[in-house]
Design a protein around this motif. Structure first.
Motif, PDB file in Angstrom:
ATOM      1  N   VAL A   8      -3.051   6.773   1.647  1.00  0.00           N
ATOM      2  CA  VAL A   8      -2.078   5.972   0.912  1.00  0.00           C
ATOM      3  C   VAL A   8      -0.662   6.085   1.476  1.00  0.00           C
ATOM      4  CG1 VAL A   8      -3.418   5.909  -1.214  1.00  0.00           C
ATOM      5  CG2 VAL A   8      -1.804   7.748  -0.867  1.00  0.00           C
ATOM      6  N   ASP A   9      -0.277   7.270   1.925  1.00  0.00           N
ATOM      7  CA  ASP A   9       1.083   7.422   2.451  1.00  0.00           C
ATOM      8  C   ASP A   9       1.277   6.643   3.748  1.00  0.00           C
ATOM      9  OD1 ASP A   9       1.969   8.992   0.314  1.00  0.00           O
ATOM     10  OD2 ASP A   9       1.283  10.843   1.278  1.00  0.00           O
ATOM     11  N   GLU A  10       0.270   6.667   4.611  1.00  0.00           N
ATOM     12  CA  GLU A  10       0.377   5.894   5.847  1.00  0.00           C
ATOM     13  C   GLU A  10       0.418   4.397   5.554  1.00  0.00           C
ATOM     14  OE1 GLU A  10      -1.822   5.001  10.109  1.00  0.00           O
ATOM     15  OE2 GLU A  10      -2.580   6.652   8.874  1.00  0.00           O
ATOM     16  N   LEU A  11      -0.418   3.942   4.611  1.00  0.00           N
ATOM     17  CA  LEU A  11      -0.403   2.522   4.249  1.00  0.00           C
ATOM     18  C   LEU A  11       0.960   2.141   3.683  1.00  0.00           C
ATOM     19  CD1 LEU A  11      -1.727  -0.240   3.908  1.00  0.00           C
ATOM     20  CD2 LEU A  11      -2.611   0.560   1.697  1.00  0.00           C
ATOM     21  N   GLN A  12       1.481   2.947   2.776  1.00  0.00           N
ATOM     22  CA  GLN A  12       2.797   2.664   2.189  1.00  0.00           C
ATOM     23  C   GLN A  12       3.861   2.570   3.275  1.00  0.00           C
ATOM     24  OE1 GLN A  12       4.129   1.753  -0.608  1.00  0.00           O
ATOM     25  NE2 GLN A  12       6.236   2.055   0.010  1.00  0.00           N
ATOM     26  N   SER A  13       3.836   3.493   4.206  1.00  0.00           N
ATOM     27  CA  SER A  13       4.803   3.507   5.296  1.00  0.00           C
ATOM     28  C   SER A  13       4.684   2.252   6.164  1.00  0.00           C
ATOM     29  CB  SER A  13       4.597   4.760   6.140  1.00  0.00           C
ATOM     30  OG  SER A  13       5.437   4.752   7.256  1.00  0.00           O
ATOM     31  N   ARG A  68     -11.355   0.988  -6.705  1.00  0.00           N
ATOM     32  CA  ARG A  68     -10.845   2.011  -7.615  1.00  0.00           C
ATOM     33  C   ARG A  68     -10.721   3.365  -6.918  1.00  0.00           C
ATOM     34  NH1 ARG A  68     -13.156   5.747 -10.946  1.00  0.00           N
ATOM     35  NH2 ARG A  68     -11.896   6.359 -12.736  1.00  0.00           N
ATOM     36  N   SER A  69     -11.785   3.808  -6.248  1.00  0.00           N
ATOM     37  CA  SER A  69     -11.793   5.149  -5.672  1.00  0.00           C
ATOM     38  C   SER A  69     -11.995   5.184  -4.161  1.00  0.00           C
ATOM     39  CB  SER A  69     -12.905   5.981  -6.319  1.00  0.00           C
ATOM     40  OG  SER A  69     -14.168   5.460  -5.930  1.00  0.00           O
ATOM     41  N   GLY A  70     -12.281   4.050  -3.550  1.00  0.00           N
ATOM     42  CA  GLY A  70     -12.513   4.000  -2.109  1.00  0.00           C
ATOM     43  C   GLY A  70     -13.975   3.920  -1.720  1.00  0.00           C
ATOM     44  N   ARG A  92      -8.515   5.162   1.757  1.00  0.00           N
ATOM     45  CA  ARG A  92      -9.132   6.399   1.271  1.00  0.00           C
ATOM     46  C   ARG A  92      -8.591   6.728  -0.120  1.00  0.00           C
ATOM     47  NH1 ARG A  92      -7.196   9.914   4.797  1.00  0.00           N
ATOM     48  NH2 ARG A  92      -8.590   9.156   6.415  1.00  0.00           N
ATOM     49  N   GLY A  93      -9.489   6.871  -1.080  1.00  0.00           N
ATOM     50  CA  GLY A  93      -9.096   7.226  -2.443  1.00  0.00           C
ATOM     51  C   GLY A  93      -8.774   6.047  -3.334  1.00  0.00           C
ATOM     52  N   TRP A  98      -3.555   5.954  -4.697  1.00  0.00           N
ATOM     53  CA  TRP A  98      -2.265   5.260  -4.593  1.00  0.00           C
ATOM     54  C   TRP A  98      -1.389   5.632  -5.794  1.00  0.00           C
ATOM     55  CZ3 TRP A  98      -0.121   2.231  -0.819  1.00  0.00           C
ATOM     56  CH2 TRP A  98       0.956   1.408  -1.166  1.00  0.00           C
ATOM     57  N   ALA A  99      -1.965   5.545  -6.999  1.00  0.00           N
ATOM     58  CA  ALA A  99      -1.215   5.860  -8.224  1.00  0.00           C
ATOM     59  C   ALA A  99      -0.858   7.341  -8.283  1.00  0.00           C
ATOM     60  CB  ALA A  99      -2.029   5.463  -9.448  1.00  0.00           C
ATOM     61  N   GLN A 100      -1.761   8.219  -7.867  1.00  0.00           N
ATOM     62  CA  GLN A 100      -1.500   9.659  -7.903  1.00  0.00           C
ATOM     63  C   GLN A 100      -0.334  10.041  -6.994  1.00  0.00           C
ATOM     64  OE1 GLN A 100      -5.385  11.248  -6.924  1.00  0.00           O
ATOM     65  NE2 GLN A 100      -5.918  11.523  -9.076  1.00  0.00           N
ATOM     66  N   GLN A 101      -0.110   9.281  -5.941  1.00  0.00           N
ATOM     67  CA  GLN A 101       1.010   9.561  -5.038  1.00  0.00           C
ATOM     68  C   GLN A 101       2.313   8.925  -5.529  1.00  0.00           C
ATOM     69  OE1 GLN A 101       1.059  11.634  -2.361  1.00  0.00           O
ATOM     70  NE2 GLN A 101      -0.980  12.177  -3.063  1.00  0.00           N
ATOM     71  N   GLY A 102       2.243   8.221  -6.664  1.00  0.00           N
ATOM     72  CA  GLY A 102       3.447   7.653  -7.262  1.00  0.00           C
ATOM     73  C   GLY A 102       3.892   6.336  -6.678  1.00  0.00           C
ATOM     74  N   HIS A 103       3.009   5.684  -5.921  1.00  0.00           N
ATOM     75  CA  HIS A 103       3.362   4.392  -5.344  1.00  0.00           C
ATOM     76  C   HIS A 103       3.237   3.291  -6.387  1.00  0.00           C
ATOM     77  CE1 HIS A 103       3.646   6.263  -1.469  1.00  0.00           C
ATOM     78  NE2 HIS A 103       2.369   6.601  -1.454  1.00  0.00           N
TER      79      HIS A 103
END
Length: 109
Positions: A8-13, A68-70, A92-93, A98-103
């Protein structure tokens, strides 16, 4: 066959950096009530076989699938790869990670 995955962090970036990524939410209509990732399109998993031509139209554009979960999106990526489409990546996930990372999650709309 090894499916490609992105966290999720790489996708967000990559999205924040303006990369041209097609983001597909393959969950059911009912699941969308909790919201979607920004910039995502909805394509229910069961309709993927009917949309094969869309995946072939831009083979250079990366397509990230999520659920939902990947798990379902991983199966969808494997299916598409079996059909000769190799520009697909599983989130992944899923939306849970995504939500757990606060995005951001946007209301369906």
């Amino acid at each position: 066959m090894q499916i490609k995955e992105i966290d999720v962090d790489e996708l967000q970036s990559r999205l924040a950096g303006g990369e041209d990524i097609r983001l597909l939410d393959i969950r059911s209509d009912a699941e969308l009530n909790v919201g979607m990732l920004p910039q995502a399109e909805h394509l229910p998993m069961h309709l993927i076989p009917l949309k094969m031509q869309e995946f072939r139209q831009a083979p250079q554009r990366q397509v990230v699938l999520y659920c939902r979960s990947g798990a379902r999106s991983a199966h969808a990526c494997a299916y598409l790869m079996q059909q000769g489409i190799d520009n697909v990546i599983n989130l992944r996930g899923g939306i849970i990670a995504w939500a757990q990372q606060g995005h951001e999650i946007r209301p369906r709309g």
